[in-house]
Motif scaffolding. Structure first.
Motif, short mmCIF file in Angstrom:
data_model
loop_
_atom_site.label_atom_id
_atom_site.label_comp_id
_atom_site.label_asym_id
_atom_site.label_seq_id
_atom_site.Cartn_x
_atom_site.Cartn_y
_atom_site.Cartn_z
N CYS A 18 6.95 -0.72 -2.35
CA CYS A 18 5.94 -0.27 -3.31
C CYS A 18 6.32 1.08 -3.92
CB CYS A 18 4.59 -0.15 -2.61
SG CYS A 18 3.27 0.48 -3.65
N LYS A 19 6.30 1.13 -5.26
CA LYS A 19 6.58 2.41 -5.93
C LYS A 19 5.30 3.13 -6.33
CE LYS A 19 7.34 0.26 -10.42
NZ LYS A 19 8.39 -0.17 -11.32
N GLY A 20 4.16 2.50 -6.07
CA GLY A 20 2.88 3.16 -6.34
C GLY A 20 2.44 3.13 -7.79
N CYS A 21 2.77 2.07 -8.51
CA CYS A 21 2.37 2.00 -9.92
C CYS A 21 0.86 1.83 -10.08
CB CYS A 21 3.11 0.87 -10.62
SG CYS A 21 2.64 -0.78 -10.10
N GLY A 22 0.20 1.22 -9.08
CA GLY A 22 -1.26 1.08 -9.11
C GLY A 22 -1.79 -0.13 -9.85
N HIS A 37 -2.94 8.21 0.10
CA HIS A 37 -2.58 9.60 -0.19
C HIS A 37 -1.09 9.77 -0.51
CE1 HIS A 37 -1.65 9.15 4.08
NE2 HIS A 37 -0.83 10.19 3.94
N GLN A 38 -0.27 8.78 -0.16
CA GLN A 38 1.16 8.84 -0.47
C GLN A 38 1.47 8.12 -1.79
OE1 GLN A 38 2.79 7.02 3.06
NE2 GLN A 38 3.19 9.03 3.98
N GLY A 39 0.44 7.60 -2.43
CA GLY A 39 0.63 6.91 -3.70
C GLY A 39 1.06 5.46 -3.56
N LYS A 40 0.90 4.90 -2.37
CA LYS A 40 1.30 3.51 -2.11
C LYS A 40 0.07 2.61 -2.01
CE LYS A 40 5.67 4.61 -1.30
NZ LYS A 40 6.88 3.90 -1.62
N ALA A 41 0.27 1.33 -2.33
CA ALA A 41 -0.81 0.36 -2.22
C ALA A 41 -1.11 0.08 -0.74
CB ALA A 41 -0.43 -0.94 -2.92
N VAL A 42 -2.38 -0.01 -0.42
CA VAL A 42 -2.83 -0.35 0.93
C VAL A 42 -3.97 -1.35 0.82
CG1 VAL A 42 -2.14 1.81 2.05
CG2 VAL A 42 -4.39 1.63 1.03
N VAL A 43 -4.11 -2.17 1.87
CA VAL A 43 -5.19 -3.14 1.93
C VAL A 43 -6.41 -2.45 2.52
CG1 VAL A 43 -5.91 -5.36 2.87
CG2 VAL A 43 -3.51 -4.98 2.28
N GLU A 44 -7.51 -2.43 1.76
CA GLU A 44 -8.74 -1.79 2.24
C GLU A 44 -9.84 -2.77 2.58
OE1 GLU A 44 -10.27 1.41 -0.09
OE2 GLU A 44 -8.92 2.80 0.91
N HIS A 45 -9.97 -3.83 1.81
CA HIS A 45 -11.07 -4.78 2.01
C HIS A 45 -10.54 -6.21 1.99
CE1 HIS A 45 -13.79 -1.41 1.43
NE2 HIS A 45 -13.12 -1.11 0.33
#
Length: 101
Positions: A18-22, A37-45
């Motif tokens: 992941c390059k954190g493009c969002g 906080h590192q700008g990477k995608a994470v699974v939240e829900h």
């Protein structure tokens, strides 16, 4: 009458890819993904995932995979009659009938 269970999916993000493009987090209709906080995608829900496939198809780095959860609770073990499971590839012996053995 039995209640129909909601289909469950396992969302996997490979942070090294992941390059954190969002893109994934911005367009997820159920807000399953977020940017940490590192700008990477994470699974939240993860429980909100509807398997629309947007994140997986639009990730430019192929850093996201969505897998259906099987009856045993393990990802990627969906039953053969599951409509969300891709059809098997045709066999060389009979390309018109992929179930031929």
């Amino acid at each position: 009458m039995t209640a129909k269970r909601k289909k469950a999916y396992k969302v996997v993000v490979y942070p090294d890819w992941c390059k954190g493009c969002g893109i994934c987090a911005a367009f997820c209709p159920k807000k399953v993904l977020a940017i940490d906080h590192q700008g990477k995608a994470v699974v939240e829900h993860e429980g909100n995932c509807i398997n629309c496939g947007f994140c997986e198809l639009h990730c430019p780095d192929f850093a996201i995979v969505v897998l259906p959860m099987g009856e045993d609770g393990r990802p990627g073990t969906a039953l053969p009659d599951d409509p969300d499971r891709p059809a098997p590839s045709p066999t060389p012996e009979n390309p018109a009938n992929p179930q031929a053995t």
